[in-house]
Design an enzyme around this catalytic site. Sequence first.
Site, PDB file in Angstrom:
ATOM      1  N   TRP A   1      34.075  42.045  30.275  1.00  9.82           N
ATOM      2  CA  TRP A   1      33.583  41.021  31.202  1.00  9.82           C
ATOM      3  C   TRP A   1      33.971  41.363  32.633  1.00  9.82           C
ATOM      4  O   TRP A   1      33.167  41.248  33.555  1.00  9.82           O
ATOM      5  CB  TRP A   1      34.109  39.640  30.818  1.00  9.82           C
ATOM      6  CG  TRP A   1      33.610  39.172  29.490  1.00  9.82           C
ATOM      7  CD1 TRP A   1      34.366  38.867  28.390  1.00  9.82           C
ATOM      8  CD2 TRP A   1      32.253  38.959  29.095  1.00  9.82           C
ATOM      9  NE1 TRP A   1      33.557  38.473  27.342  1.00  9.82           N
ATOM     10  CE2 TRP A   1      32.265  38.520  27.744  1.00  9.82           C
ATOM     11  CE3 TRP A   1      31.020  39.093  29.745  1.00  9.82           C
ATOM     12  CZ2 TRP A   1      31.097  38.222  27.044  1.00  9.82           C
ATOM     13  CZ3 TRP A   1      29.856  38.799  29.052  1.00  9.82           C
ATOM     14  CH2 TRP A   1      29.904  38.373  27.719  1.00  9.82           C
TER      15      TRP A   1
ATOM     16  N   LYS B   1      33.157  27.930  25.538  1.00 13.60           N
ATOM     17  CA  LYS B   1      34.389  28.308  24.842  1.00 13.60           C
ATOM     18  C   LYS B   1      35.385  27.155  24.756  1.00 13.60           C
ATOM     19  O   LYS B   1      35.785  26.780  23.678  1.00 13.60           O
ATOM     20  CB  LYS B   1      34.994  29.542  25.491  1.00 13.60           C
ATOM     21  CG  LYS B   1      34.232  30.781  25.034  1.00 13.60           C
ATOM     22  CD  LYS B   1      34.059  31.824  26.064  1.00 13.60           C
ATOM     23  CE  LYS B   1      33.044  32.854  25.560  1.00 13.60           C
ATOM     24  NZ  LYS B   1      32.622  33.757  26.612  1.00 13.60           N
TER      25      LYS B   1
ATOM     26  N   ASP C   1      37.757  34.451  36.620  1.00 14.05           N
ATOM     27  CA  ASP C   1      36.891  34.103  35.500  1.00 14.05           C
ATOM     28  C   ASP C   1      37.808  33.518  34.426  1.00 14.05           C
ATOM     29  O   ASP C   1      38.623  34.222  33.851  1.00 14.05           O
ATOM     30  CB  ASP C   1      36.184  35.373  34.990  1.00 14.05           C
ATOM     31  CG  ASP C   1      35.323  35.110  33.751  1.00 14.05           C
ATOM     32  OD1 ASP C   1      35.328  33.985  33.240  1.00 14.05           O
ATOM     33  OD2 ASP C   1      34.645  36.075  33.311  1.00 14.05           O
TER      34      ASP C   1
HETATM   35  C1  LIG Z   1      31.982  34.652  27.309  1.00 16.17           C
HETATM   36  C2  LIG Z   1      32.484  35.180  28.572  1.00 16.17           C
HETATM   37  C3  LIG Z   1      31.630  35.468  29.648  1.00 16.17           C
HETATM   38  C4  LIG Z   1      30.133  35.345  29.557  1.00 16.17           C
HETATM   39  O1  LIG Z   1      29.764  34.034  29.592  1.00 16.17           O
HETATM   40  P1  LIG Z   1      28.216  33.615  29.629  1.00 16.17           P
HETATM   41  O2  LIG Z   1      28.316  32.138  29.824  1.00 16.17           O
HETATM   42  O3  LIG Z   1      27.632  34.012  28.311  1.00 16.17           O
HETATM   43  O4  LIG Z   1      27.571  34.318  30.754  1.00 16.17           O
HETATM   44  C5  LIG Z   1      32.196  35.911  30.817  1.00 16.17           C
HETATM   45  N1  LIG Z   1      33.520  36.076  30.943  1.00 16.17           N
HETATM   46  C6  LIG Z   1      34.364  35.808  29.925  1.00 16.17           C
HETATM   47  C7  LIG Z   1      35.839  36.003  30.117  1.00 16.17           C
HETATM   48  C8  LIG Z   1      33.876  35.353  28.714  1.00 16.17           C
HETATM   49  O5  LIG Z   1      34.715  35.098  27.702  1.00 16.17           O
END
Ligand SMILES: *Cc1c(COP(=O)(O)O)cnc(C)c1O
Length: 364
Positions: free
Chosen positions: A109, A200, A176
């Site tokens: 990511w 999540k 993030d």
């Molecule tokens: C799942 C995830 C993403 C991607 O998220 P989307 O909503 O599918 O774009 C980005 N960064 C992290 C750390 C993730 O776990």
Amino acid sequence: MTATKEQPVLLHNFNAGPSILPKTVFEQAAAAILNFEQSGLSILEFGHRTPEFTAVMAEARGLLRELMHLDENHEVLFLHGGASTQFMQVPMNLLDAKESAAYTDTDVWGAKAIKEARLFGKVDVVCSSKEKNYNFIPKDFAVPNDAKYLHITTNNTIYGTQWQKIPRTSNSMVADMSSDILSRVLDFNSFDLIYAGAQKNLGAAGVNIVVVNKNILGKIKRAIPTMMDYRNHIKEDSMLNTPPVFAIYVCLLNLRWVKAQGGVAALEKRNIEKAALLYREIDENPLFTGTAAKEDRSKMNVCFVMEDPLMEERFEAFARTRGIVAIRGHRSVGGFRASLYNALPLSSVEVLVQAMRDFSNSLN
Ligand SMILES: *Cc1c(COP(=O)(O)O)cnc(C)c1O
């Protein structure tokens, strides 16, 4: 529903995302699909500019502010496009073409965020754990003073590592937090920008949250498309266009649940207990090996392997008979990944640990 050998009544969902949410959230969301707050209308057909939905948005925003202890400088936005859209929206808003930003390369990511940022300015990758298949968090690295911001991925969903300590630098911090937001107490105000996909730890897929210090906006020369400019979303209270109404409503229901549990600190305590239980079994049971460096282990995504892929298949099938689902690791790591998000009860971890023990014993 009746239990069969293939489908036990109670499933323990360890999926990495979209992931488990509290059962009460599912029940309330289901009820609102049929009749949203006694209106006689479904939430799916409800106007987003009505007082009722404006109230949903305001309460969700307020609860997030309260749970994260945000100060007046920080704005809360509910946007579309997932965390992946933030990979571009962040540099588009914060980084001029001639400026540079510091990025940490701690998983797939983070690497994607780096790739997007390069479209807008200079990117200084200040550390990387790629050579060791992202199994640790780099400790010794320097961030240039003139880096516009430092970007980190607080929890690395795929490889099961987590920044236990947020690096202290004089730079503006961007994070993030898709896979560990609201799972532990952090000084959220020390970040200038936080983003997270909801699916999540926050709610249903289809919405992502952005927490941004409004004072860092408007400092670049680039023209920003209307929908990409955070300032427009702030001005319109996240209603610049039709927001993902249902996904935001599910967020609200989950945020109410988080508050009722005692907030982030209470959930953190439970998350520590859940992770400790599973890692103890991984360390003590010779059949299983943890893949992340011990001091960097994630409390949200626990990654482990077995020596023999055939044995992994057998264990997965064995676990399935106990109602344990979605423990397969990400395709780039293999083995297993058990995600222990806020809504996953300790009892599910206990069932997994018992399955690991019973499987071991069945081989003797
Ligand atoms: C799942 C995830 C993403 C991607 O998220 P989307 O909503 O599918 O774009 C980005 N960064 C992290 C750390 C993730 O776990």
